[in-house]
Design a protein around this motif. Sequence first.
Motif, PDB file in Angstrom:
ATOM      1  N   HIS A  43       0.843  -1.195   0.000  1.00  0.00           N
ATOM      2  CA  HIS A  43       0.000   0.000   0.000  1.00  0.00           C
ATOM      3  C   HIS A  43       0.878   1.243   0.000  1.00  0.00           C
ATOM      4  O   HIS A  43       1.697   1.460   0.871  1.00  0.00           O
ATOM      5  CB  HIS A  43      -0.928  -0.007   1.214  1.00  0.00           C
ATOM      6  N   VAL A  44       0.647   2.061  -1.020  1.00  0.00           N
ATOM      7  CA  VAL A  44       1.483   3.236  -1.250  1.00  0.00           C
ATOM      8  C   VAL A  44       1.043   4.417  -0.386  1.00  0.00           C
ATOM      9  O   VAL A  44       1.861   5.165   0.128  1.00  0.00           O
ATOM     10  CB  VAL A  44       1.423   3.598  -2.755  1.00  0.00           C
ATOM     11  N   SER A  45      -0.270   4.553  -0.235  1.00  0.00           N
ATOM     12  CA  SER A  45      -0.801   5.707   0.492  1.00  0.00           C
ATOM     13  C   SER A  45      -1.054   5.353   1.947  1.00  0.00           C
ATOM     14  O   SER A  45      -1.539   4.259   2.265  1.00  0.00           O
ATOM     15  CB  SER A  45      -2.100   6.190  -0.160  1.00  0.00           C
ATOM     16  N   LEU A  46      -0.741   6.293   2.824  1.00  0.00           N
ATOM     17  CA  LEU A  46      -0.927   6.088   4.257  1.00  0.00           C
ATOM     18  C   LEU A  46      -1.480   7.374   4.856  1.00  0.00           C
ATOM     19  O   LEU A  46      -0.984   8.465   4.569  1.00  0.00           O
ATOM     20  CB  LEU A  46       0.401   5.705   4.920  1.00  0.00           C
ATOM     21  N   PHE A  83       0.676  10.389   3.438  1.00  0.00           N
ATOM     22  CA  PHE A  83       1.917  10.054   2.754  1.00  0.00           C
ATOM     23  C   PHE A  83       1.615   9.276   1.484  1.00  0.00           C
ATOM     24  O   PHE A  83       0.718   8.432   1.446  1.00  0.00           O
ATOM     25  CB  PHE A  83       2.805   9.158   3.641  1.00  0.00           C
ATOM     26  N   GLN A  84       2.419   9.535   0.476  1.00  0.00           N
ATOM     27  CA  GLN A  84       2.451   8.654  -0.685  1.00  0.00           C
ATOM     28  C   GLN A  84       3.893   8.158  -0.774  1.00  0.00           C
ATOM     29  O   GLN A  84       4.812   8.962  -1.015  1.00  0.00           O
ATOM     30  CB  GLN A  84       2.029   9.381  -1.952  1.00  0.00           C
ATOM     31  N   SER A 103       7.164   2.657   4.088  1.00  0.00           N
ATOM     32  CA  SER A 103       6.371   1.546   4.609  1.00  0.00           C
ATOM     33  C   SER A 103       5.813   1.929   5.978  1.00  0.00           C
ATOM     34  O   SER A 103       4.800   2.619   6.044  1.00  0.00           O
ATOM     35  CB  SER A 103       7.201   0.278   4.687  1.00  0.00           C
ATOM     36  N   VAL A 104       6.522   1.567   7.046  1.00  0.00           N
ATOM     37  CA  VAL A 104       6.100   1.897   8.402  1.00  0.00           C
ATOM     38  C   VAL A 104       6.090   3.412   8.590  1.00  0.00           C
ATOM     39  O   VAL A 104       6.945   4.130   8.061  1.00  0.00           O
ATOM     40  CB  VAL A 104       7.059   1.244   9.415  1.00  0.00           C
ATOM     41  N   SER A 105       5.114   3.883   9.345  1.00  0.00           N
ATOM     42  CA  SER A 105       5.036   5.306   9.646  1.00  0.00           C
ATOM     43  C   SER A 105       4.968   5.496  11.151  1.00  0.00           C
ATOM     44  O   SER A 105       4.431   4.645  11.885  1.00  0.00           O
ATOM     45  CB  SER A 105       3.798   5.927   8.997  1.00  0.00           C
ATOM     46  N   SER A 128      -4.198   0.998  -1.594  1.00  0.00           N
ATOM     47  CA  SER A 128      -3.324   0.502  -2.660  1.00  0.00           C
ATOM     48  C   SER A 128      -3.458   1.368  -3.901  1.00  0.00           C
ATOM     49  O   SER A 128      -4.475   2.056  -4.072  1.00  0.00           O
ATOM     50  CB  SER A 128      -3.685  -0.944  -2.994  1.00  0.00           C
ATOM     51  N   PRO A 129      -2.471   1.330  -4.786  1.00  0.00           N
ATOM     52  CA  PRO A 129      -2.563   2.111  -6.032  1.00  0.00           C
ATOM     53  C   PRO A 129      -3.719   1.633  -6.915  1.00  0.00           C
ATOM     54  O   PRO A 129      -4.291   2.414  -7.669  1.00  0.00           O
ATOM     55  CB  PRO A 129      -1.220   1.855  -6.718  1.00  0.00           C
TER      56      PRO A 129
END
Lengths: 114, 111
Positions: free
Chosen positions: A29-32, A49-50, A73-75, A96-97
């Motif tokens: 998953h790209v976006s958070l 985040f992207q 990845s981890v935030s 996900s994108p």
Amino acid sequence: GAGVSQSPRYKVAKRGQDVALRCDPISGHVSLFWYQQALGQGPEFLTYFQNEAQLDKSGLPSDRFFAERPEGSVSTLKIQRTQQEDSAVYLCASSSPQTPDTQYFGPGTRLTVL
Amino acid sequence: GENVEQHPSTLSVQEGDSAVIKCTYSDSASNYFPWYKQELGKRPQLIIDIRSNVGEKKDQRIAVTLNKTAKHFSLHITETQPEDSAVYFCAAANTGNQFYFGTGTSLTVIP
């Protein structure tokens, strides 16, 4: 597969302490997104985040709030010098994108500032 | 920015009856409208969503309607069951961006 995970699930801090909240998004998953949910309210947007880029931090309530995602990845959401008004559930979500609209939420971290 | 309002804040229905929750939004750029169910102490779970090019969507006992002109969207739950009891949140978003949530509706289904 594994969903979004967050740690710790519960955090009690004394006023003035610094805290760090972790989010592990779904793999790939790209976006958070980070949201703050006060008791009895809907989640409110904090930051987005992207990959490793923080594209929007307009929801962060003060400069005591800082978020990072250095490897995409981890935030980690960090709150410095916690105040009682910071008490809330902090939710992380990822998408996900392929389906950028669908956000999957973690269980949240309940922060209580005494 | 976007402003989402949700009504009612609490709703009690008898088991088997229908429940309707209504939301309005302000930003005409919003084009995605999800509904989340959140049980006490649990994460929000997506139950249904609708995009702005569709007026209605149904999934078994759950349906959502969207009126773009009036900027209204609603959640309909038919044949309610006790396990439907939870807090329901509507949200509005522009594709891929952050969600703007309503304030939630606490639904209680009385057996």
